[in-house]
Design an enzyme around this catalytic site. Structure first.
Site, PDB file in Angstrom:
ATOM      1  CG  HIS A  66      -2.066   1.067   1.064  1.00 50.58           C
ATOM      2  ND1 HIS A  66      -3.583   0.754   1.537  1.00 50.58           N
ATOM      3  CD2 HIS A  66      -2.117   2.179   0.782  1.00 50.58           C
ATOM      4  CE1 HIS A  66      -4.119   1.880   1.238  1.00 50.58           C
ATOM      5  NE2 HIS A  66      -3.242   2.901   0.651  1.00 50.58           N
ATOM      6  CG  HIS A  68      -0.804   6.656  -1.764  1.00 56.82           C
ATOM      7  ND1 HIS A  68      -2.108   6.589  -2.687  1.00 56.82           N
ATOM      8  CD2 HIS A  68      -1.122   6.562  -1.003  1.00 56.82           C
ATOM      9  CE1 HIS A  68      -2.942   5.998  -1.941  1.00 56.82           C
ATOM     10  NE2 HIS A  68      -2.661   5.790  -0.673  1.00 56.82           N
ATOM     11  CG  LEU A  69       4.983   4.568  -5.593  1.00 55.39           C
ATOM     12  CD1 LEU A  69       5.870   3.549  -7.014  1.00 55.39           C
ATOM     13  CD2 LEU A  69       5.959   4.935  -4.821  1.00 55.39           C
ATOM     14  NE  ARG A  70       0.699  11.361  -2.976  1.00 56.70           N
ATOM     15  CZ  ARG A  70      -0.113  11.181  -2.569  1.00 56.70           C
ATOM     16  NH1 ARG A  70      -1.033  10.320  -3.017  1.00 56.70           N
ATOM     17  NH2 ARG A  70      -0.495  11.254  -0.990  1.00 56.70           N
ATOM     18  CG  ASP A 158      -6.169   3.603  -0.891  1.00 55.55           C
ATOM     19  OD1 ASP A 158      -6.751   3.306   0.207  1.00 55.55           O
ATOM     20  OD2 ASP A 158      -5.030   4.386  -0.595  1.00 55.55           O
ATOM     21  CG  HIS A 238      -6.077   2.443   5.285  1.00 52.99           C
ATOM     22  ND1 HIS A 238      -7.400   2.383   5.507  1.00 52.99           N
ATOM     23  CD2 HIS A 238      -5.732   2.926   4.139  1.00 52.99           C
ATOM     24  CE1 HIS A 238      -7.987   3.138   4.353  1.00 52.99           C
ATOM     25  NE2 HIS A 238      -6.766   3.483   3.593  1.00 52.99           N
ATOM     26  CG  ASP A 311      -2.197   4.981   3.551  1.00 56.19           C
ATOM     27  OD1 ASP A 311      -2.137   5.232   2.181  1.00 56.19           O
ATOM     28  OD2 ASP A 311      -3.214   5.433   4.043  1.00 56.19           O
ATOM     29  CG  PHE A 329      -7.077  12.719   5.138  1.00 56.10           C
ATOM     30  CD1 PHE A 329      -7.153  12.746   6.590  1.00 56.10           C
ATOM     31  CD2 PHE A 329      -7.893  13.491   4.513  1.00 56.10           C
ATOM     32  CE1 PHE A 329      -8.429  13.311   7.077  1.00 56.10           C
ATOM     33  CE2 PHE A 329      -9.357  13.799   5.040  1.00 56.10           C
ATOM     34  CZ  PHE A 329      -9.147  13.768   6.382  1.00 56.10           C
ATOM     35  N   GLY A 330      -2.461  11.846   5.191  1.00 53.76           N
ATOM     36  CA  GLY A 330      -1.426  10.914   4.686  1.00 53.76           C
ATOM     37  C   GLY A 330      -0.089  11.577   5.208  1.00 53.76           C
TER      38      GLY A 330
END
Lengths: 430, 309
Positions: A66, A68-70, A158, A238, A311, A329-330
């Site tokens: 999980h 996020h590589l953007r 997600d 998550h 995440d 968030f994150g």
């Protein structure tokens, strides 16, 4: 560089072979050639590079299912190059990239772009999750079949919950038909609307809207019901609340094919740890109560929660500067996940060494249906993490990630990745 | 024991203040009450207003206070404010600071936005309301009014009735009243009382009549009319029936002072009879607001002068 690498004298921990003993590991042609004692003493062994692993743990490469590589779209926050370097530094050999990029991975061409970019720029293996619905809007299913042909490994919306239960049912059915894991972000958006934090005394005092744990567990219970209805597996992303852990434990006991992951921030922190309005403590789902955190630890301990996943959610500094209410968030997690798991779970004996490898490598490989990963059996991929369990270190800048939105900066941890090997190649070494 | 002097650049809320700091402000406000003359405490200083939410009362009160202290006042209309155009609040502050603005009076719809900004600017920030978090000068003027009318705060029983969930006035009042030794009850329908509010040291009630028994003061919060569309209240008349402050209700508490932060919704949270009645201190609150804001600005100016700013 030699095609052969001998990892000498480390403690090999491989739950897939029930192995926990000092062994030498020989890698050749990108695969595990042999795992045995005394390999290094064989005189026939020539033209081999040797990596001394004494006092280290040698484990199947860690898998973060999980992140996020953007890329594409938000390359100022992270790129495939920087995100996978952060992964390598954190001991991960494989990551699953979530589809909420700009544009999202909701069609085969974007999926192919990410796969191609990962081959050219990626320091570690990058698997791609495709979106469940077009634009992640929760309205129409994507071309899951064509994305599967383009090489995606899972489907997920997600970042956004699938509020429509009929659509979720179809996603589970098509996920099974195409052999793809379905990963759900469980959140009843009506209960959580406008809430940057967990509902409770902290939110009340700060004048922030709080999301109750029920916003998550209601959807976890729904997914369990749909998994039972369809017989199709579902994976819960998550998990953060005690009620969700309880629901998952009961469902697994009844044989429902459900799996789940928890993040390092949810086992390491609770709402009381967030100072003031520091948005580096803002994530979705939010940090919950002390009791919730305890339930997450117990879930990881008894296997109700199958996997640890970060995440990893990079956001550039400007975005987090305006505080709890406004910031996105994150938090990032790739470079701190292993150290936190070792310090907060293995150290206090909530998780055995073997359990750690199970949660961080074998279970993600199983859930995603990855062949040749999560194991050091002969013929498996030569993806290996060397862990120094005694190394004391402090989380500090600079990160390999392009972003620095971590709630753990300044924290002292014990244990970290000493080397990361992907396909027989050393991609990170201290 | 009262504080010897004020030692803060900003006023962001009452939560971080000590009881003696709060009393120090109230005493300073008292000293301004003795005459209506103007001062030159803030002469040469510029006070800018950044309000991302409309406000008449609070803004006028701050403006009157600043002018009476001799400050130059820079006003922004809400529509023209770059806050709404996506320019970040910090950039706006840094730009105006570069033009020589010394004070920012800020109102923002999001809780907690000021806290991270304060250390990033040399200017002084005064919170005029951030989301549902704090509205410190409103609570200070409520405390001032209570102290004037009751002679003390310690030991008083104060009821705060209404939309506690969304109220910055409630939170700042709770901090101030608890620090100065009052007993606080928050009262309203369950949907408008946030879970866990007891941890702020208050009791919770859903029965206004019971709460008012023996109360020394009741602070009636404004009910935003859109709460009905959000299904947070069943209807405005239901709300008035359960939590509206009427003369009939108040008649059983003859010594109970009535406060309201304004603007009032007559017939929703308070009846006209009570609002304009003998137990109401609502207009005195407004007058006291100027004194309290003069006190805050002049104390911060003292700090700035000592620091050579």
């Amino acid at each position: 560089m030699a095609d052969r690498l001998l990892i000498k004298g480390g403690l090999v921990i491989d739950p897939s072979q029930k192995l926990e003993a000092v062994r030498d590991v020989l890698l050749e042609g990108g695969k595990v050639k042999d795992v045995a004692a005394g390999l290094s003493k064989k005189p026939a062994l020539k033209d081999v590079e040797i990596l001394d692993a004494s006092r280290q743990w040698v484990v199947p490469g860690l898998i973060d299912m999980h992140v996020h590589l953007r890329e594409p779209g938000r390359e100022l926050d992270e790129t495939i190059a920087t995100g996978t370097r952060a992964a390598a530094r954190g001991g991960f050999t494989t990551v699953l990239a979530m589809p909420n990029t700009e544009p999202p991975v909701d069609n085969p061409s974007v999926a192919r772009f990410v796969k191609a970019k990962a081959l050219s720029d990626g320091a570690v293996n990058v698997l791609v999750a495709g979106a469940v619905t077009i634009g992640q809007k929760g309205e129409r299913l994507t071309e899951i079949g064509q994305m599967a042909e383009a090489g995606i490994s899972a489907i997920s919306d997600d970042g956004r919950p699938l509020m429509n239960s009929e659509l979720m049912r179809r996603a589970l059915e098509y996920g099974r038909d195409f052999g793809l894991a379905v990963i759900d972000h469980c959140e009843d958006e009506n209960l959580s609307a406008g809430a940057p934090v967990h509902e409770g005394a902290r939110a009340a005092a700060k004048g922030l809207r709080g999301a109750p744990g029920a916003a998550e567990s209601i959807m976890v219970l729904r997914d369990i019901a749909l998994s039972k209805l369809t017989g199709a597996p579902v994976h819960i992303a998550h998990v953060s609340s005690a009620a969700s852990v309880e629901a998952l434990r009961a469902a697994k006991k009844r044989g429902v094919p459900v799996s789940a992951e928890a993040t390092p921030h949810h086992f390491a922190l609770c709402e009381d740890d967030a100072p003031g309005y520091d948005a580096n403590f803002k994530m979705n789902p939010p940090l919950r109560s002390r009791d919730d955190r305890q339930a997450i630890i117990e879930g990881l301990s008894d296997g109700t929660l199958d996997a640890i996943a970060t995440d990893h959610a990079p956001h550039g500094p400007g975005k987090k500067a305006l505080g709890m209410a406004l910031a996105p968030f994150g938090v990032i997690g790739l470079e701190t996940s292993l150290g936190l798991a070792l310090t907060r779970l293995v150290g206090p004996r909530k998780l055995s060494r073997r359990g750690l490898v199970e949660r961080m490598s074998r279970a993600p490989a199983r859930i995603l249906g990855l062949k040749g990963k999560g194991s050091l059996a002969k013929g498996c991929d030569a993806d290996i993490t060397l862990i120094d369990p005694e190394a004391s270190w402090t989380v500090e800048l600079p990160f390999a990630s392009k972003s620095r939105n971590s709630p753990f900066i300044g924290l002292r941890l014990k244990g970290r990745a000493r080397a990361t090997i992907v396909g027989g190649r050393l991609v990170h070494a201290l | 024991m009262a504080a010897k002097h004020w030692d803060r650049k900003d006023l962001l809320g009452l939560e971080s203040l000590s009881a003696s700091e709060i009393e120090f402000i109230l005493d300073a406000a008292k000293s301004f009450s003795k005459s209506s003359k103007t001062f030159d405490t803030l002469k040469g200083s510029t006070v800018a207003f950044l309000f991302s939410e409309p406000s008449t009362r609070t803004r006028s009160s701050f403006e009157v206070a600043a002018r009476r202290l001799g400050a130059d006042v820079l006003g922004f209309s809400v529509a023209a404010s770059s806050l709404l155009k996506g320019e970040s609040l910090l950039d706006t502050i840094k730009n105006l600071e570069a033009m020589g603005v010394d004070y920012f009076i800020l109102r923002h719809e999001q809780s907690g936005v000021l806290e991270p900004l304060a250390p990033l600017t040399r200017a002084s920030l005064v919170n005029a309301g951030d989301g549902a978090h704090e509205h410190p000068t409103q609570a200070l003027l409520d405390l001032y009014t209570l102290r004037e009318k009751k002679g003390r705060i310690k030991g008083l029983r104060v009821v705060i009735v209404g939309d506690i969930l969304h109220s910055r006035v409630a939170r700042s009042n709770i901090h101030g009243l608890r620090k100065l030794g009052a007993k606080v009850t928050v009262c309203g329908p369950s949907a408008l009382i946030p879970a866990g509010i007891e941890a702020m040291g208050v009791s919770v009630s859903h029965d206004l009549d019971e709460s008012l028994r023996g109360a020394d003061a009741v602070n009636v919060l404004r009910l935003q009319l859109e709460r009905q569309n959000q299904n947070l209240v069943t209807s405005l008349s239901d709300y008035f029936g359960g939590f509206g402050l009427t003369a009939e209700r108040l008649s059983r508490s003859p010594g109970c002072l009535v406060l309201h932060p304004g603007p009032m919704n007559r017939g929703v949270e308070i009846s006209s009879e009570v609002a304009d009645g003998p137990q109401s201190a609502i207009l005195e609150q407004v007058s006291n607001g100027v004194l309290v804001r003069m006190a805050v600005l002049s104390l911060i100016q003292g700090w700035r002068t000592r620091r050579g700013r």
